[in-house]
Design a protein around this motif. Structure first.
Motif, PDB file in Angstrom:
ATOM      1  N   UNK A  83      -2.509  73.256  14.088  1.00 59.24           N
ATOM      2  CA  UNK A  83      -2.062  74.652  14.011  1.00 59.24           C
ATOM      3  C   UNK A  83      -0.556  74.757  14.207  1.00 59.24           C
ATOM      4  N   UNK A  84       0.040  73.723  14.779  1.00 54.60           N
ATOM      5  CA  UNK A  84       1.465  73.744  15.078  1.00 54.60           C
ATOM      6  C   UNK A  84       1.780  74.203  16.485  1.00 54.60           C
ATOM      7  N   UNK A  85       0.774  74.682  17.200  1.00 48.54           N
ATOM      8  CA  UNK A  85       0.999  75.217  18.550  1.00 48.54           C
ATOM      9  C   UNK A  85       1.313  74.123  19.564  1.00 48.54           C
ATOM     10  N   UNK A  86       0.921  72.892  19.281  1.00 49.71           N
ATOM     11  CA  UNK A  86       1.029  71.840  20.301  1.00 49.71           C
ATOM     12  C   UNK A  86       2.023  70.750  19.912  1.00 49.71           C
ATOM     13  N   UNK A 113      -4.545  84.765  15.339  1.00 46.57           N
ATOM     14  CA  UNK A 113      -4.895  84.261  16.661  1.00 46.57           C
ATOM     15  C   UNK A 113      -4.184  85.106  17.717  1.00 46.57           C
ATOM     16  N   UNK A 114      -4.883  85.401  18.794  1.00 49.64           N
ATOM     17  CA  UNK A 114      -4.253  86.129  19.903  1.00 49.64           C
ATOM     18  C   UNK A 114      -3.323  85.176  20.650  1.00 49.64           C
ATOM     19  N   UNK A 115      -2.061  85.498  20.699  1.00 48.63           N
ATOM     20  CA  UNK A 115      -1.091  84.620  21.339  1.00 48.63           C
ATOM     21  C   UNK A 115       0.029  85.439  21.955  1.00 48.63           C
ATOM     22  N   UNK A 116       0.614  84.908  23.006  1.00 42.38           N
ATOM     23  CA  UNK A 116       1.748  85.577  23.646  1.00 42.38           C
ATOM     24  C   UNK A 116       3.063  85.117  23.031  1.00 42.38           C
ATOM     25  N   UNK A 117       3.009  84.109  22.146  1.00 40.16           N
ATOM     26  CA  UNK A 117       4.222  83.612  21.514  1.00 40.16           C
ATOM     27  C   UNK A 117       4.744  84.599  20.474  1.00 40.16           C
ATOM     28  N   UNK A 118       6.044  84.670  20.367  1.00 40.16           N
ATOM     29  CA  UNK A 118       6.642  85.411  19.265  1.00 40.16           C
ATOM     30  C   UNK A 118       6.611  84.516  18.027  1.00 40.16           C
ATOM     31  N   UNK A 121       9.155  81.780  18.399  1.00 42.41           N
ATOM     32  CA  UNK A 121       8.742  80.715  19.311  1.00 42.41           C
ATOM     33  C   UNK A 121       7.728  79.789  18.654  1.00 42.41           C
ATOM     34  N   UNK A 122       6.918  80.342  17.783  1.00 39.65           N
ATOM     35  CA  UNK A 122       5.920  79.521  17.087  1.00 39.65           C
ATOM     36  C   UNK A 122       6.550  78.678  15.988  1.00 39.65           C
ATOM     37  N   UNK A 125       9.566  75.189  16.456  1.00 37.67           N
ATOM     38  CA  UNK A 125       9.225  73.756  16.549  1.00 37.67           C
ATOM     39  C   UNK A 125       8.733  73.173  15.228  1.00 37.67           C
ATOM     40  N   UNK A 126       8.083  73.996  14.411  1.00 37.76           N
ATOM     41  CA  UNK A 126       7.620  73.537  13.102  1.00 37.76           C
ATOM     42  C   UNK A 126       8.811  73.187  12.222  1.00 37.76           C
ATOM     43  N   UNK A 127       9.786  74.075  12.179  1.00 42.46           N
ATOM     44  CA  UNK A 127      10.962  73.858  11.350  1.00 42.46           C
ATOM     45  C   UNK A 127      11.832  72.732  11.906  1.00 42.46           C
ATOM     46  N   UNK A 128      11.876  72.608  13.226  1.00 44.75           N
ATOM     47  CA  UNK A 128      12.626  71.503  13.838  1.00 44.75           C
ATOM     48  C   UNK A 128      12.006  70.161  13.478  1.00 44.75           C
TER      49      UNK A 128
END
Length: 288
Positions: A83-86, A113-118, A121-122, A125-128
């Motif tokens: 998912x990219x979250x981890x 998905x319910x998440x507190x991340x903006x 913020x999500x 890290x994917x683009x990095x």
């Protein structure tokens, strides 16, 4: 019997509750390394590629590097789907492990998905990760999945924000209207970095409408092994409804030659779905 890839579920835990995924019926399970290696020893005779998931996210595993070391030890390639979250749980040395052939990141997991991340913020890290891949000149593919192109354009607002960010990062020209109209399979953003498009799909379930017969890629291009050790015919049978065998009790070779397995293979050759779950799976329509 050879397969394009074998799906081996390191864990059935994904860490999220995305609305487009089925509710997990099985208890949380992680495949231990010793058992995983015993499966890899058998799988190497049937494939050259291991997909490290079925319904769980392999990046939830803090010891992911150890699994990848085992895959590499037996000369196989690995595919990671997340998912990219981890991503931040792992170093680039792990994510760019020599055995990793491709990383798939399901970008539509953010808005489903319910998440507190903006969003920032999500996606950062994917683009990095993408930028680091280019910087290090790594040969693996990164596939950014946007599998939400439904006829009602229900994710239009999210996709507009997403495409703007991708265009800014990669100096690309993703055009929202053209993509919805033309439905390209993928668009290249950088060297071996692609954004991949598809529609939502219905997971097979015994409660689905009966779609009838047809052929399928299950037991042809691939098989799947759940974290419990149960072997199933395809990567969508996440709850093991069609259990062909258990690798704690039998070898992969024996399981692939059981009456139930052979019956499914012969049925698909004739365009017949012999299992009820297969009859109630609309995904096979893509192959018919």
């Amino acid at each position: 019997m050879k397969f394009y890839r074998v799906y081996i579920e390191l864990t059935n835990v994904c860490g999220l509750t995305c609305s487009f995924c089925p509710t997990k019926e099985l208890p949380d399970k992680q495949m231990d390394l010793e058992f995983f290696e015993s499966i890899i020893r058998q799988a190497k005779h049937y494939t050259k590629e291991i997909a490290c998931h079925v319904v769980g996210d392999p990046l939830t595993q803090s010891n992911l590097h150890a699994y990848l070391d085992i895959i590499h030890k037996y000369g196989l390639k690995a595919m990671l789907t997340t998912s990219g979250y981890f991503l931040k749980k792992h170093s680039y040395d792990t994510l760019f492990h020599p055995c990793v052939k491709q990383i798939n990141i399901s970008l539509n997991s953010f808005n489903k998905n319910d998440t507190s991340l903006t969003f920032d913020q999500y996606i950062s890290p994917v683009l990095q990760l993408c930028e680091e891949k280019v910087l290090r000149n790594k040969e693996l593919f990164i596939n950014l999945r946007v599998w939400n192109l439904d006829e009602m354009m229900s994710e239009l607002s999210f996709n507009e924000v997403l495409f703007q960010r991708l265009n800014e990062t990669f100096h690309a020209t993703l055009n929202l209207k053209n993509i919805y109209n033309e439905r390209p399979k993928s668009i290249r953003l950088a060297s071996k970095i692609l954004v991949h498009f598809d529609a939502y799909f219905e997971w097979p379930s015994l409660s689905n409408t009966n779609y009838g017969d047809g052929t399928c890629q299950g037991l042809q291009s691939h098989i799947a092994i759940l974290a419990s050790g149960k072997v199933v015919p395809c990567c969508l049978d996440c709850d093991g409804m069609i259990e062909l065998g258990d690798l704690h009790e039998s070898s992969l070779e024996n399981i692939l030659h059981t009456k139930r397995t052979v019956s499914m293979i012969e049925g698909f050759k004739e365009g017949k779905a012999v299992e009820e779950l297969c009859q109630k799976c609309s995904y096979k329509d893509r192959f018919n």
